[in-house]
Write a protein that holds these residues in place. Structure first.
Motif, PDB file in Angstrom:
ATOM      1  N   MET A 119      29.306  30.032  39.924  1.00  0.00           N
ATOM      2  CA  MET A 119      28.570  29.123  39.691  1.00  0.00           C
ATOM      3  C   MET A 119      29.938  28.338  38.152  1.00  0.00           C
ATOM      4  SD  MET A 119      26.586  32.289  36.750  1.00  0.00           S
ATOM      5  CE  MET A 119      27.239  31.110  35.358  1.00  0.00           C
ATOM      6  N   GLY A 120      31.206  28.524  38.747  1.00  0.00           N
ATOM      7  CA  GLY A 120      32.152  27.759  38.681  1.00  0.00           C
ATOM      8  C   GLY A 120      33.101  28.450  37.297  1.00  0.00           C
ATOM      9  N   LEU A 121      32.986  30.109  37.435  1.00  0.00           N
ATOM     10  CA  LEU A 121      33.278  30.718  36.398  1.00  0.00           C
ATOM     11  C   LEU A 121      34.047  32.427  36.682  1.00  0.00           C
ATOM     12  CD1 LEU A 121      33.724  31.436  32.876  1.00  0.00           C
ATOM     13  CD2 LEU A 121      31.664  32.875  33.335  1.00  0.00           C
ATOM     14  N   PRO A 122      35.934  31.259  36.392  1.00  0.00           N
ATOM     15  CA  PRO A 122      37.375  32.671  37.336  1.00  0.00           C
ATOM     16  C   PRO A 122      36.541  34.095  36.806  1.00  0.00           C
ATOM     17  CG  PRO A 122      37.829  31.227  36.085  1.00  0.00           C
ATOM     18  CD  PRO A 122      36.573  30.560  35.642  1.00  0.00           C
ATOM     19  N   ALA A 123      36.821  34.891  37.981  1.00  0.00           N
ATOM     20  CA  ALA A 123      36.407  36.435  37.370  1.00  0.00           C
ATOM     21  C   ALA A 123      38.020  37.399  36.868  1.00  0.00           C
ATOM     22  CB  ALA A 123      35.629  36.957  37.759  1.00  0.00           C
ATOM     23  N   SER A 124      38.116  38.185  36.469  1.00  0.00           N
ATOM     24  CA  SER A 124      39.122  38.921  36.332  1.00  0.00           C
ATOM     25  C   SER A 124      38.965  40.595  36.938  1.00  0.00           C
ATOM     26  CB  SER A 124      40.377  39.242  35.544  1.00  0.00           C
ATOM     27  OG  SER A 124      40.814  37.862  34.880  1.00  0.00           O
ATOM     28  N   ALA A 125      40.170  41.559  37.431  1.00  0.00           N
ATOM     29  CA  ALA A 125      39.838  43.156  36.934  1.00  0.00           C
ATOM     30  C   ALA A 125      40.652  43.175  36.249  1.00  0.00           C
ATOM     31  CB  ALA A 125      38.627  43.279  38.332  1.00  0.00           C
ATOM     32  N   ALA A 126      40.373  44.884  36.573  1.00  0.00           N
ATOM     33  CA  ALA A 126      41.302  45.674  35.410  1.00  0.00           C
ATOM     34  C   ALA A 126      41.204  47.004  36.497  1.00  0.00           C
ATOM     35  CB  ALA A 126      40.984  46.472  34.423  1.00  0.00           C
ATOM     36  N   PHE A 127      42.512  47.035  37.640  1.00  0.00           N
ATOM     37  CA  PHE A 127      42.833  47.948  38.386  1.00  0.00           C
ATOM     38  C   PHE A 127      42.823  49.543  38.293  1.00  0.00           C
ATOM     39  CE2 PHE A 127      42.724  43.978  40.960  1.00  0.00           C
ATOM     40  CZ  PHE A 127      41.442  44.025  41.636  1.00  0.00           C
ATOM     41  N   ASP A 128      42.575  50.246  37.980  1.00  0.00           N
ATOM     42  CA  ASP A 128      43.427  51.225  37.647  1.00  0.00           C
ATOM     43  C   ASP A 128      43.381  52.286  39.253  1.00  0.00           C
ATOM     44  OD1 ASP A 128      41.049  52.803  38.116  1.00  0.00           O
ATOM     45  OD2 ASP A 128      40.279  53.503  35.968  1.00  0.00           O
ATOM     46  N   ASP A 129      42.805  51.778  39.854  1.00  0.00           N
ATOM     47  CA  ASP A 129      43.626  52.337  41.420  1.00  0.00           C
ATOM     48  C   ASP A 129      43.789  51.878  42.763  1.00  0.00           C
ATOM     49  OD1 ASP A 129      40.672  51.801  43.444  1.00  0.00           O
ATOM     50  OD2 ASP A 129      39.968  51.946  41.313  1.00  0.00           O
ATOM     51  N   THR A 130      43.677  52.460  43.738  1.00  0.00           N
ATOM     52  CA  THR A 130      45.038  51.164  44.664  1.00  0.00           C
ATOM     53  C   THR A 130      43.254  50.749  45.799  1.00  0.00           C
ATOM     54  OG1 THR A 130      45.460  53.109  45.751  1.00  0.00           O
ATOM     55  CG2 THR A 130      46.892  52.193  44.448  1.00  0.00           C
ATOM     56  N   ILE A 131      42.160  51.251  45.502  1.00  0.00           N
ATOM     57  CA  ILE A 131      41.109  50.653  46.887  1.00  0.00           C
ATOM     58  C   ILE A 131      40.016  50.049  45.945  1.00  0.00           C
ATOM     59  CG2 ILE A 131      38.348  52.266  47.425  1.00  0.00           C
ATOM     60  CD1 ILE A 131      40.863  55.007  47.123  1.00  0.00           C
ATOM     61  N   THR A 132      39.517  49.998  44.485  1.00  0.00           N
ATOM     62  CA  THR A 132      39.006  48.757  44.651  1.00  0.00           C
ATOM     63  C   THR A 132      39.310  47.100  44.464  1.00  0.00           C
ATOM     64  OG1 THR A 132      38.219  49.741  42.507  1.00  0.00           O
ATOM     65  CG2 THR A 132      37.768  47.722  42.439  1.00  0.00           C
ATOM     66  N   PRO A 133      41.002  46.781  45.145  1.00  0.00           N
ATOM     67  CA  PRO A 133      41.507  45.641  44.804  1.00  0.00           C
ATOM     68  C   PRO A 133      40.778  45.351  46.201  1.00  0.00           C
ATOM     69  CG  PRO A 133      42.933  46.548  43.894  1.00  0.00           C
ATOM     70  CD  PRO A 133      41.999  47.573  44.149  1.00  0.00           C
TER      71      PRO A 133
END
Length: 165
Positions: A119-133
């Motif tokens: 859609m042309g919309l950047p996304a962020s994430a809040a990581f609180d573990d080392t697996i998710t990224p």
């Protein structure tokens, strides 16, 4: 005897299931070259904003809810309701908090990121573990991690996008 020992183990564990390796998930849900080019552009734009080299400002939305709610928030932001000078970014909740169906949650999370980027919309994430990224970093423009743990601060050095503590 033995039966009593087995009954005492894992009293709070309902079930155990394997989490698919990140490489399998990325292979099953790849992004195309256009999406990756868009993400690299988003990252460069964000770095320009953070460095003060751009007159745009950054708006980060953190809606809660189901993927349909997140996509609706993305569509609203994309409609330009914030003005042309806004750089809108959607931040999503970490996928590892889903109880039980983690492989399904990982796939759903990755699909959502693919849709947002398309859609042309950047996304962020809040990581609180080392697996998710490992499952989604290729689809993110920005990440944040808690600064309290040394392991999480070390994670930042391995991310390919701007990250905040």
């Amino acid at each position: 005897g033995r039966r009593g020992v087995g009954m005492a183990n894992d009293l709070r564990v309902h079930s155990v299931s394997a989490l698919l390796p990140p490489s399998c998930v990325v292979e099953e849900q790849p992004a195309d070259a256009d999406v990756y080019a868009r993400i690299l552009g988003f990252r460069e734009s964000l770095l320009d904003i953070l460095a003060g080299a751009s007159s745009k400002f950054l708006v980060i939305l953190a809606p809660c809810g189901m993927p349909e709610d997140l996509l609706q928030a993305a569509r609203s932001a994309q409609a330009g309701e914030l003005g042309a000078s806004a750089k809108v970014q959607l931040i999503i909740q970490p996928i590892m908090r889903h109880n039980g169906r983690r492989n399904q949650a990982v796939a759903q999370h990755r699909d959502l990121l693919l849709q947002l980027n398309a859609m042309g919309l950047p996304a962020s994430a809040a990581f609180d573990d080392t697996i998710t990224p490992q499952y989604c970093a290729d689809l993110l423009t920005h990440a944040s991690v808690p600064a309290g743990a040394a392991m999480m601060r070390e994670l930042v050095s391995g991310l390919s996008m701007p990250a905040g503590l």
